[in-house]
Design an enzyme around this catalytic site. Structure first.
Site, PDB file in Angstrom:
ATOM      1  CG  HIS A 258      46.862  51.272  49.442  1.00  0.00           C
ATOM      2  ND1 HIS A 258      48.035  51.418  50.146  1.00  0.00           N
ATOM      3  CD2 HIS A 258      46.110  50.390  50.145  1.00  0.00           C
ATOM      4  CE1 HIS A 258      48.002  50.646  51.218  1.00  0.00           C
ATOM      5  NE2 HIS A 258      46.838  50.013  51.245  1.00  0.00           N
TER       6      HIS A 258
ATOM      7  CD  GLU B 155      45.868  42.698  54.036  1.00  0.00           C
ATOM      8  OE1 GLU B 155      45.324  42.658  52.919  1.00  0.00           O
ATOM      9  OE2 GLU B 155      46.832  43.455  54.292  1.00  0.00           O
TER      10      GLU B 155
END
Length: 327
Positions: free
Chosen positions: A11, A192
């Site tokens: 990110h 996740e």
């Protein structure tokens, strides 16, 4: 470990060095001192607080020039760890508020910085546009339009990031259909915080070819076998998972077992300064945890390159950098 590395799950804002964000905040007289620990690193309590700290850090990035500088700072860190090819998640939510004109300006600045880094640091960058899941499917449609309108050599993928516990992948199917029609390749965060079913949902409802994280597939061995058979690539981020408390330590992380079961795993850092990691550190800790040798890491890098959202010429050029005899 000094091997050339391929990173698929990064990110851009989350990779911002804390010193860079603090400096930018000082320039703009913005007080975000509360998001830093005494040692200058980012400070957060848990995943939801991490998202708040992330968004506070991102709040000082207010224009294209900020993103140009950010991109150079991030790529400098990546190149120092031996990364030769990277894909970064970009969100028009942060880059211009999903306004297409503002998004184009931000993207131009990021792409210019990427070209400079390629010339001076030897690292190649491509972009995956991501809606923020907890912002909802309507905003995701605006993000998908931004992605579709700028798809090309630099913007090559589309994904979904943010709080995995909010909504279902099928809520975002319209956006993924638009991205697919624009020729973008698809990935999605799943497995996740959500369990194996979140992975199944992403594969079925969004028809993605890669899964961001995906490590909780290990809780369902039938799914593990399916991932291996279908060649679905997992963008694993072990240091991130351990820092956020999903797994208690490196030896307990499922990437070793997934690799043993022939799932196509790759290694990335996610938001490296938040998790006190780098690609070099990920390699070192994995080698220590699983006795992986250079051959395993070369296999993982090749898997990542094969799965990369780039054109054939770029893939062929990067492949030469992965060869053992490359100077």
């Amino acid at each position: 470990m000094s091997l050339p590395k391929i990173e698929l799950h990064l990110h851009l804002e989350g990779a911002a060095p804390p010193a860079f964000i603090r400096g930018l905040a000082r320039e703009k007289s913005i007080d975000i001192s509360g998001i830093f620990a005494e040692d200058g690193s980012y400070a957060y309590r848990d995943f939801r607080h991490f998202l708040k700290v992330y968004e506070a850090a991102t709040s000082v990035l207010t224009g294209p020039e900020d993103y140009r500088r950010l991109t150079l700072a991030v790529l400098e860190e990546s190149a120092a760890s031996g990364v030769v090819y990277s894909e970064t998640f970009l969100s028009p939510d942060f880059c211009g508020g999903r306004d297409l004109g503002a998004w184009r300006e931000h993207l131009h600045a990021i792409e210019e910085a990427a070209a400079e880094a390629e010339r001076t640091m030897g690292i190649t960058l491509r972009a995956i546009v991501t809606p923020i899941r907890h912002f909802g499917p309507d905003k995701a449609k605006e993000t998908a339009l931004c992605a579709a309108e700028t798809a090309g050599r630099f913007v090559t993928g589309f994904g979904l990031a943010g709080d995995e516990t909010v909504g279902k992948p099928k809520d975002f199917a319209w956006s993924f259909d638009m991205a697919r029609e624009a020729g973008l390749r698809l990935t999605c965060h799943a497995g996740e915080w959500g369990g194996p079913d979140s992975i199944r949902d992403a594969l079925r409802d969004l028809r993605v070819e890669r899964i961001g994280h995906g490590v909780r597939a290990i809780e369902d061995l039938a799914l593990v076998d399916e991932l291996a058979e279908r060649g679905i690539v997992l963008e694993c981020c072990p240091g991130s998972n351990i820092a956020l408390g999903i797994y208690p330590g490196w030896r307990r992380h499922p990437i070793g077992e997934l690799f043993r079961r022939e799932v196509k795993v790759t290694v990335s850092t996610d938001d490296p300064p938040f998790f006190h990691t780098t690609m070099a550190r990920e390699y070192d800790r994995l080698a220590e945890a699983f006795d992986w040798d250079e051959g395993v890491f070369r296999t993982i890098a090749r898997t990542a390159l094969d799965a990369a959202f780039c054109d054939p010429d770029t893939r062929a050029r990067i492949a030469k950098l992965l060869e053992p005899d490359h100077a």
